[in-house]
Scaffold this motif. Structure first.
Motif, PDB file in Angstrom:
ATOM      1  N   GLN A  54      36.838  43.511  46.821  1.00  0.00           N
ATOM      2  CA  GLN A  54      35.476  43.360  46.322  1.00  0.00           C
ATOM      3  C   GLN A  54      35.463  43.328  44.791  1.00  0.00           C
ATOM      4  N   LEU A  55      36.463  42.642  44.237  1.00  0.00           N
ATOM      5  CA  LEU A  55      36.676  42.627  42.793  1.00  0.00           C
ATOM      6  C   LEU A  55      36.042  41.400  42.154  1.00  0.00           C
ATOM      7  N   ASP A  56      35.151  41.631  41.223  1.00  0.00           N
ATOM      8  CA  ASP A  56      34.642  40.542  40.395  1.00  0.00           C
ATOM      9  C   ASP A  56      35.714  40.260  39.335  1.00  0.00           C
ATOM     10  N   PRO A  57      36.332  39.077  39.330  1.00  0.00           N
ATOM     11  CA  PRO A  57      37.385  38.806  38.354  1.00  0.00           C
ATOM     12  C   PRO A  57      36.961  39.022  36.907  1.00  0.00           C
ATOM     13  N   ALA A  58      35.659  38.975  36.646  1.00  0.00           N
ATOM     14  CA  ALA A  58      35.185  39.196  35.278  1.00  0.00           C
ATOM     15  C   ALA A  58      35.460  40.619  34.800  1.00  0.00           C
ATOM     16  N   LEU A  59      35.704  41.538  35.746  1.00  0.00           N
ATOM     17  CA  LEU A  59      36.045  42.912  35.365  1.00  0.00           C
ATOM     18  C   LEU A  59      37.469  43.031  34.851  1.00  0.00           C
ATOM     19  N   VAL A  60      38.312  42.035  35.159  1.00  0.00           N
ATOM     20  CA  VAL A  60      39.734  42.085  34.786  1.00  0.00           C
ATOM     21  C   VAL A  60      39.872  41.645  33.334  1.00  0.00           C
ATOM     22  N   SER A  61      40.501  42.496  32.547  1.00  0.00           N
ATOM     23  CA  SER A  61      40.656  42.162  31.130  1.00  0.00           C
ATOM     24  C   SER A  61      41.779  41.179  30.887  1.00  0.00           C
ATOM     25  N   GLU A  62      42.817  41.234  31.738  1.00  0.00           N
ATOM     26  CA  GLU A  62      44.023  40.465  31.419  1.00  0.00           C
ATOM     27  C   GLU A  62      44.889  40.309  32.666  1.00  0.00           C
ATOM     28  N   VAL A  63      45.652  39.249  32.691  1.00  0.00           N
ATOM     29  CA  VAL A  63      46.711  39.040  33.673  1.00  0.00           C
ATOM     30  C   VAL A  63      48.041  39.018  32.917  1.00  0.00           C
ATOM     31  N   GLY A 280      38.204  52.320  41.078  1.00  0.00           N
ATOM     32  CA  GLY A 280      38.133  52.524  42.516  1.00  0.00           C
ATOM     33  C   GLY A 280      36.760  52.980  42.973  1.00  0.00           C
ATOM     34  N   LYS A 281      36.151  53.870  42.205  1.00  0.00           N
ATOM     35  CA  LYS A 281      34.814  54.364  42.559  1.00  0.00           C
ATOM     36  C   LYS A 281      33.785  53.243  42.484  1.00  0.00           C
ATOM     37  N   SER A 282      33.889  52.401  41.461  1.00  0.00           N
ATOM     38  CA  SER A 282      32.903  51.335  41.303  1.00  0.00           C
ATOM     39  C   SER A 282      33.040  50.267  42.377  1.00  0.00           C
ATOM     40  N   LEU A 283      34.276  50.039  42.867  1.00  0.00           N
ATOM     41  CA  LEU A 283      34.501  49.015  43.889  1.00  0.00           C
ATOM     42  C   LEU A 283      34.443  49.574  45.304  1.00  0.00           C
ATOM     43  N   GLY A 284      34.474  50.906  45.417  1.00  0.00           N
ATOM     44  CA  GLY A 284      34.487  51.518  46.745  1.00  0.00           C
ATOM     45  C   GLY A 284      35.809  51.375  47.461  1.00  0.00           C
ATOM     46  N   ILE A 285      36.894  51.371  46.695  1.00  0.00           N
ATOM     47  CA  ILE A 285      38.233  51.254  47.284  1.00  0.00           C
ATOM     48  C   ILE A 285      39.086  52.433  46.847  1.00  0.00           C
TER      49      ILE A 285
END
Length: 408
Positions: A54-63, A280-285
């Protein structure tokens, strides 16, 4: 709370929320993944990582991706370009790292440090290597094509280093073949029992690819024994002379490695989602593991691939741990003699090392191997309900990189 670790302030615990990979397929034109470009291979991994967490890719800072042969389709910062190709936002930065076969362990370590120091809440690491499309050494590094230049830089090819390791520790051809056979047998059992839970099926023009292809379930000791030495010509071309000049006590270099007890070249990609507790808390995982620490170390450069042993020893010492304190080890099978050296020098019980086989059997997609090993270790810690594990891989010129993980 801030924690001081070896002079560095860390403000957050680092968690691994997911670790996925493609199957490892033969590095040949008829290999299962050969029809895909590296970004095409990675795209479904990006999509799956986002969807199932349930990850919005916009939350990811970097790959951050490991890739060894950054040439042709794998050149041009594939971490950034593959994320864009997968449809991830332009705000996601990309970094491609190269420390030979430990590259994706280093990618995970760098990602973990960014989380630990509070620079990011969510980051993706991993690696890719499509060896059927971008062959090893196709980038034409001078240290591997000019023997005189290589000698001046103490940079030899991996097989030559492995034969030096075998000679120095007294590992026979039979010892090395036994390592290879065990790797095949363990990988066969793991595949049959469905232990490789991190594999994500990949759709290709030829169909769905969901199983590792390099495993030789029919391998026998007799077949291994019939294979010729693979690196004697490299030795005769100058590698033996350089090694014997430094290790004058050796009468000759024993060429015990063959295509059967060496890592199998293959194609694969892998991604790992790391973040802090708040992610994890924000995504519920829930996290699968905590990244306790990472380290690098270097030893004898002419042994080339012994760094996985050096760095494992360094990590244990740094954390005031004994080998017996670690439940499972995923140690890079950087040629069979390296495994023999691991047993001799670290005193690790063989029953907890590479329990599902290693890259001799499963295949070694160089830039992706460390991330694949990380996923395998996490899955096995959960399967056996164990606590601690170490992932370690050799780079080149004696370097090595390692991670210490705890199951959540």
């Amino acid at each position: 709370m801030r924690k001081l670790c070896r002079g560095r302030w860390f403000v957050k615990d680092v968690f691994i929320y997911d670790a996925i990979r493609s199957a490892r397929t033969r590095a040949k034109a008829n290999g299962g993944l050969h029809s895909l470009t590296p970004p095409e291979l990675l795209k479904p991994l990006y999509q799956t990582l986002a969807q199932r967490n349930q990850l919005d890719p916009a939350l990811v800072s970097e790959v951050i991706l490991g890739c060894v042969t950054q040439h042709g389709e794998q050149a041009g910062n594939i971490a950034k370009t593959s994320a864009l190709f997968a449809g991830w936002p332009e705000s996601v930065s990309g970094l491609t790292v190269h420390r030979f076969c430990s590259s994706s362990i280093d990618a995970i370590a760098l990602a973990g440090l960014k989380v630990a120091t509070g620079q990011t809440q969510a980051i993706v690491a991993g690696g890719v290597e499509m060896m059927s499309r971008v062959p090893m050494l196709s980038d034409e590094a001078r240290v591997f094509s000019d023997p005189a230049y290589a000698v001046r830089h103490q940079m030899l090819l991996m097989g030559s280093g492995a034969d030096l390791i075998a000679t120095r520790i007294g590992a026979s051809r039979e010892d090395c073949d036994a390592v290879a056979l065990q790797s095949q047998q363990r990988a066969t059992r793991a595949q049959q029992e469905g232990r490789f839970q991190s594999i994500i099926p990949i759709e290709t023009p030829g169909g769905l690819i969901s199983e590792d292809e390099c495993i030789r379930a029919d391998m026998t000791a007799e077949r291994l024994a019939r294979l010729p030495a693979a690196f004697a010509e490299l030795g005769a071309a100058g590698a033996d002379q350089l090694q014997l000049a430094k290790f004058s006590e050796l009468g000759a270099i024993e060429h015990v490695h063959t295509m059967g007890n060496s890592p199998a070249m293959c194609d694969a990609g892998a991604l790992v989602l790391l973040g802090d507790a708040a992610l994890g808390k924000s995504l519920g995982i829930s996290p699968k593991a905590r990244l306790v620490t990472s380290t690098t170390a270097s030893g004898e450069p002419l042994e080339v691939v012994s760094g996985c042993v050096t760095v494992t020893e360094a990590l244990l010492a740094d954390q005031s741990l004994r080998a017996q304190d670690i439940d499972l080890f995923e140690i890079h099978e950087a040629f069979a003699a390296t495994v023999v050296k691991t047993r001799q020098e670290l005193g690790i019980d063989d029953s907890c090392v590479n329990v599902n086989g290693g890259v001799i059997a499963l295949g070694h997609p160089m830039g992706a191997t460390g991330a694949i090993m990380t996923g395998t270790l996490i899955d096995e810690l959960h399967r056996q309900q164990l606590s601690k594990g170490i992932v370690a891989a050799s780079g080149a010129a004696g370097s090595g990189s390692a991670l210490l993980l705890e199951r959540c």
